[in-house]
Design a protein around this motif. Structure first.
Motif, short mmCIF file in Angstrom:
data_model
loop_
_atom_site.label_atom_id
_atom_site.label_comp_id
_atom_site.label_asym_id
_atom_site.label_seq_id
_atom_site.Cartn_x
_atom_site.Cartn_y
_atom_site.Cartn_z
N MET A 199 0.73 -1.26 0.07
CA MET A 199 -0.08 -0.04 0.22
C MET A 199 0.86 1.26 -0.02
O MET A 199 0.60 2.22 -0.43
CB MET A 199 -0.87 0.13 1.29
N LEU A 258 2.06 1.88 -3.40
CA LEU A 258 1.14 2.09 -4.19
C LEU A 258 0.20 3.29 -3.95
O LEU A 258 -0.82 3.88 -4.90
CB LEU A 258 0.27 0.82 -4.78
N ARG A 259 0.27 4.03 -2.75
CA ARG A 259 -0.62 4.99 -2.33
C ARG A 259 -0.76 6.20 -3.17
O ARG A 259 -2.01 6.51 -3.67
CB ARG A 259 -0.15 5.41 -0.79
N LEU A 289 -2.44 5.09 -6.41
CA LEU A 289 -3.99 4.71 -6.04
C LEU A 289 -4.84 6.08 -6.11
O LEU A 289 -6.16 6.15 -6.18
CB LEU A 289 -4.08 3.80 -5.07
N PRO A 330 -9.38 0.57 -5.46
CA PRO A 330 -10.24 1.22 -4.07
C PRO A 330 -11.80 0.33 -4.42
O PRO A 330 -12.15 0.56 -5.73
CB PRO A 330 -10.37 2.39 -4.43
N VAL A 373 -8.73 -0.51 -0.25
CA VAL A 373 -8.42 -1.01 -1.53
C VAL A 373 -8.08 -2.59 -1.62
O VAL A 373 -7.79 -3.07 -0.43
CB VAL A 373 -6.95 -0.59 -1.65
N LEU A 407 -6.56 -5.02 1.09
CA LEU A 407 -5.23 -4.85 1.39
C LEU A 407 -5.06 -3.87 2.21
O LEU A 407 -3.77 -3.91 2.84
CB LEU A 407 -4.42 -4.48 -0.16
N GLY A 408 -5.89 -2.98 2.27
CA GLY A 408 -5.80 -1.57 3.28
C GLY A 408 -6.56 -0.64 3.08
O GLY A 408 -7.62 -0.67 2.07
N THR A 409 -6.41 0.68 3.49
CA THR A 409 -7.24 1.74 2.88
C THR A 409 -6.27 2.86 2.52
O THR A 409 -5.29 2.76 2.83
CB THR A 409 -8.00 2.12 4.37
N ILE A 410 -7.10 3.83 1.69
CA ILE A 410 -6.15 4.93 1.39
C ILE A 410 -7.47 5.91 1.54
O ILE A 410 -8.59 5.72 1.56
CB ILE A 410 -5.79 5.08 -0.02
N LYS A 445 -9.23 8.90 0.05
CA LYS A 445 -9.58 9.62 -1.27
C LYS A 445 -10.49 10.90 -0.81
O LYS A 445 -11.38 10.63 -0.17
CB LYS A 445 -10.38 8.69 -2.12
#
Lengths: 271, 265
Positions: A180, A183-184, A187, B223, B240, B256-259, B261
């Motif tokens: 992550m 790729l953050r 993304l 996402p 994500v 896999l995790g969070t972002i 946005k």
């Protein structure tokens, strides 16, 4: 007359003893000592000082130098090995490489060989599950999970390894978070990143996450599959009973006089 | 006297028959003995910032060792200066690169990773993982995958609904019912519950990995859920996931995790 008959029998028995190893045939190791040495294409000498390479390339070098066809199974072709074997017969080279990678080589036709993973078969007894599952994993993965030489590990060490490693579930989380981080930024700007756009490191973290996530869900069988547990209950000796008024239990005798094992479910309808 | 001679001849024949299969063992022992002699040799070496490959090449060319190492070390280069038995040199070298070693087939020294560093992970290749997953699915009993570990409980409830009043009464009185005495349909449900309880989750896990590896090349990392519309003031946390889809549009998502946005700057 009697003595002559006895001697005759002795001659037959001893001759048979002499013939048995010739009929059954020498082991693979002994093959080199027979006259077949001159005609066995794998007795050809090869020189393998290849450094860091793939199994596919190492086997291709053996194949080319010995003048034999050797196919490498797709599953193991990419494995990375450092090869410094010097001058050695082609057969010895195959033995060393396959021993290292926990795989096998086989003759498929005259002058034609294959290097591949071992063939597996369904288990016939639930108690075989642990051994069978562990043997399918590549040796480096077994070591990583603390499962190398599991059958020779003491029960105390098995317990410690299971507690500390347990399928390396924490590494699954770590690899996801590393991926992550890599790729953050992308993304933020993109709706989807195709797998084939990932670089080597990103792929490595993704594969580690996907594999270790599933491995951790199989940890009980990998580490504990040989121990008495509900999956080993044999319906032929199992019993049903009710515990705490509403839990239907399936119980079975433990292995080797250990305590009974079982599992149950509350069968009363929820209010 | 003649009898003794005859028996002596027979004894020789017997011994020959016994010794013959031992040739192979003797040959192996000789090779193993040769490597032991090699390993007891006194050596002296000094390397500065050398790779594992470079050191192993030196050991092969100078001392005739046959060596194979599995995978590349996490530490790409190391420095080592050592004088002593070749065996002890191998110990030091292996430790420096976080490997262990053993004598394998063909008397080759096999170096295997130890993974003592948390950043070191095994070799992972999609083709190999695909085959590992398939092999494990061959080994596991063929039952319904149970990712949430709930189906076995449902089967026990289903079983309880098939009990006749006599069975219910016996169970309530604290009796045990032997599964082998039950009607075939009830035995079959018990068998199903045992298999689901023991292997349902594992089957689901490896079917998922098999699916992911089969469809890896066309998979994406993306996402999940709606991206906040343009102009929305607040940023939003979005999960994500790795999403694999097959040709029948079946999908498997693995988070896999969070972002975060949010509104574009």
């Amino acid at each position: 007359m009697k003595a002559a008959g006895f001697q005759c029998w002795l001659v037959i028995v001893n001759s048979a003893a002499l013939l048995v190893p010739l009929i059954v045939g020498p082991s693979r190791g002994a093959a080199a000592l027979t006259t077949a040495q001159d005609t066995d294409p794998l007795s050809a000498k090869v020189k393998l000082c290849l450094g860091n390479t793939t199994l596919q390339s190492a086997v291709a070098a053996i194949s080319q130098q010995a003048g034999v066809k050797i196919e490498v199974g797709e599953a193991v072709a990419e494995r990375n090995v450092v090869v410094e074997l010097g001058e050695i017969t082609a057969q010895e080279a195959l033995d060393a490489l396959t021993d290292m990678c926990g795989i096998v080589w086989r003759k498929v036709a005259t002058g034609k060989y294959i290097v591949k993973r071992r063939t597996v078969r369904p288990i016939t007894q639930p108690s075989q599950i642990g051994d069978a599952l562990r043997s399918t994993l590549p040796p480096d993965l077994r070591t990583y999970l603390g499962l190398a030489n599991w059958d020779k590990t003491s029960p105390q060490d098995q317990f410690r390894l299971q507690m500390t490693l347990n399928g390396r579930s924490e590494a699954s989380v770590t690899s996801a978070s590393k991926l992550m981080n890599l790729l953050r930024q992308e993304l933020q700007q993109s709706d989807a990143i195709p797998f084939n756009k990932l670089d080597g490191m990103q792929r490595k973290y993704l594969l580690a996450n996907l594999l270790l996530r599933q491995l951790s869900r199989t940890a009980d069988l990998l580490y504990d599959g040989d121990q008495p547990s509900p999956h080993q209950i044999d319906p032929a000796t199992a019993t049903l009973m009710i515990e705490q008024d509403s839990i239907l239990m399936v119980k079975g005798p433990g292995l080797r006089n250990s305590a009974e094992v079982g599992f149950g479910k509350n069968i009363m309808p929820r209010p | 006297m003649r009898l003794e001679i005859r028996f002596s001849i027979l004894l020789v024949i017997s011994l020959f028959g016994t010794v013959n299969p031992l040739w192979a063992v003797r040959a192996t022992a000789q090779t193993s003995g040769r490597v032991q002699v090699q390993l007891s040799r006194q050596v002296s070496l000094s390397f500065m910032n050398a790779s594992l490959g470079e050191v192993l090449h030196y050991l092969t060319s100078e001392y005739g060792l046959r060596i194979v190492a599995d995978g590349a070390p996490l530490t790409p280069v190391t420095s080592i200066t050592y004088s002593g038995a070749l065996k002890d040199t191998l110990d030091k070298l292996a430790e420096k690169f976080d490997f262990s070693w053993r004598i394998g087939k063909a008397s080759a020294i096999l170096l295997e990773k130890r993974f003592t560093h948390p950043d070191d992970i095994p070799q992972l290749y999609p083709a190999e993982l695909r085959e590992v997953a398939r092999d494990i699915l061959t080994i596991l009993p063929k039952i319904e995958p149970d990712p949430n570990h709930v189906l076995w409980g449902q089967v026990l409830i289903e079983l309880s609904r098939t009990f006749v009043p006599e069975q219910v009464q016996a169970l309530r009185n604290g009796a045990r019912l032997s599964v082998s005495d039950l009607p075939a349909a009830q035995q079959s449900l018990v068998q199903k519950a045992i298999l689901l309880r023991g292997f349902g989750v594992a089957r689901a896990a490896w079917e998922a990995l098999s699916f992911q590896m089969d469809n890896l090349q066309d998979s994406v990392i993306q996402p999940l859920g709606m991206t906040p519309p343009k102009g929305e003031a607040a940023a939003r946390s979005v999960t994500v996931a790795h999403v694999a889809t097959d040709k029948h549009r079946n999908t498997y998502s693995s988070p896999l995790g969070t972002i975060t946005k949010g509104p574009k700057q």
